[in-house]
Write a protein that holds these residues in place. Sequence first.
Motif, PDB file in Angstrom:
ATOM      1  N   THR A 172     -26.889 -27.995  30.340  1.00 39.29           N
ATOM      2  CA  THR A 172     -28.269 -27.595  30.132  1.00 39.29           C
ATOM      3  C   THR A 172     -28.374 -26.678  28.918  1.00 39.29           C
ATOM      4  OG1 THR A 172     -28.144 -25.611  31.521  1.00 39.29           O
ATOM      5  CG2 THR A 172     -28.736 -27.690  32.619  1.00 39.29           C
ATOM      6  N   ALA A 214     -30.399 -23.300  28.105  1.00 40.97           N
ATOM      7  CA  ALA A 214     -31.225 -22.228  28.646  1.00 40.97           C
ATOM      8  C   ALA A 214     -32.158 -21.747  27.543  1.00 40.97           C
ATOM      9  CB  ALA A 214     -30.348 -21.088  29.145  1.00 40.97           C
ATOM     10  N   LYS A 256     -37.082 -30.467  32.418  1.00 38.33           N
ATOM     11  CA  LYS A 256     -36.967 -29.103  32.942  1.00 38.33           C
ATOM     12  C   LYS A 256     -36.181 -29.184  34.250  1.00 38.33           C
ATOM     13  CE  LYS A 256     -40.552 -27.057  34.780  1.00 38.33           C
ATOM     14  NZ  LYS A 256     -41.801 -26.314  35.017  1.00 38.33           N
ATOM     15  N   LEU A 269     -27.285 -21.442  25.240  1.00 37.98           N
ATOM     16  CA  LEU A 269     -28.447 -20.583  25.326  1.00 37.98           C
ATOM     17  C   LEU A 269     -29.158 -20.527  23.982  1.00 37.98           C
ATOM     18  CD1 LEU A 269     -28.979 -17.569  27.373  1.00 37.98           C
ATOM     19  CD2 LEU A 269     -29.327 -17.223  24.939  1.00 37.98           C
ATOM     20  N   TRP A 316     -36.166 -17.460  33.842  1.00 36.21           N
ATOM     21  CA  TRP A 316     -34.997 -18.207  33.380  1.00 36.21           C
ATOM     22  C   TRP A 316     -35.366 -19.674  33.412  1.00 36.21           C
ATOM     23  CZ3 TRP A 316     -30.726 -16.929  30.947  1.00 36.21           C
ATOM     24  CH2 TRP A 316     -29.698 -17.868  30.855  1.00 36.21           C
ATOM     25  N   VAL A 348     -34.588 -26.029  35.618  1.00 39.40           N
ATOM     26  CA  VAL A 348     -34.651 -24.706  36.247  1.00 39.40           C
ATOM     27  C   VAL A 348     -35.811 -23.950  35.623  1.00 39.40           C
ATOM     28  CG1 VAL A 348     -33.462 -22.483  36.581  1.00 39.40           C
ATOM     29  CG2 VAL A 348     -32.136 -24.597  36.602  1.00 39.40           C
ATOM     30  N   ASP A 349     -36.585 -23.277  36.469  1.00 38.83           N
ATOM     31  CA  ASP A 349     -37.648 -22.398  35.990  1.00 38.83           C
ATOM     32  C   ASP A 349     -37.912 -21.385  37.095  1.00 38.83           C
ATOM     33  OD1 ASP A 349     -39.818 -21.143  34.826  1.00 38.83           O
ATOM     34  OD2 ASP A 349     -40.934 -22.999  34.435  1.00 38.83           O
ATOM     35  N   ASN A 366     -23.787 -24.732  30.075  1.00 37.17           N
ATOM     36  CA  ASN A 366     -25.028 -24.622  29.325  1.00 37.17           C
ATOM     37  C   ASN A 366     -24.813 -23.911  28.007  1.00 37.17           C
ATOM     38  OD1 ASN A 366     -25.107 -21.835  29.956  1.00 37.17           O
ATOM     39  ND2 ASN A 366     -26.301 -22.208  31.778  1.00 37.17           N
ATOM     40  N   GLU A 401     -34.186 -23.650  32.142  1.00 37.12           N
ATOM     41  CA  GLU A 401     -33.151 -24.535  31.618  1.00 37.12           C
ATOM     42  C   GLU A 401     -33.702 -25.945  31.513  1.00 37.12           C
ATOM     43  OE1 GLU A 401     -29.358 -24.397  33.663  1.00 37.12           O
ATOM     44  OE2 GLU A 401     -29.576 -22.242  34.001  1.00 37.12           O
ATOM     45  N   ALA A 405     -34.168 -18.795  26.801  1.00 37.87           N
ATOM     46  CA  ALA A 405     -34.239 -17.432  27.330  1.00 37.87           C
ATOM     47  C   ALA A 405     -34.813 -16.456  26.315  1.00 37.87           C
ATOM     48  CB  ALA A 405     -32.841 -16.981  27.737  1.00 37.87           C
TER      49      ALA A 405
END
Length: 125
Positions: free
Chosen positions: A53, A55, A30, A9, A42, A32-33, A7, A44, A57
């Motif tokens: 991915t 992120a 989406k 960021l 967090w 990851v949440d 990933n 991704e 953040a």
Amino acid sequence: MIAYIANSLVRVSDPDRALDFYVDTLGFEKVVDIPMGPDMRWVEVALPGTKTTVALAPPPQGQSAGGAQTGIILDTSDVDSDHAALSAAGVDVDEAVSRWGDPVPPMFWLRDPDGNSLAIVQPAS
């Protein structure tokens, strides 16, 4: 051994606003949440069918989000159509597609709602 880039960021001030932009405007999904303590999460996103991915953040405490040159380059098969569509959608994009000639592909930069820059490039076929 290193297998692939997992990933990248991007620091954002508002994960919901960033999600709306990356998912609804750029076409990411989406993936990851999850909560990260009482006031953080967090998140991704990824382009459909890809492993890598992005992120989305919050910045570290005491630092601000946004205004970064992310180094993220997105490939497209039609840079002119993407530029026109994103411009029409109100995205902060360069005024025109840059064309320097071979070996540099046609490209333009866009900025997310926090001012983080990404490039869209149409590689040679």
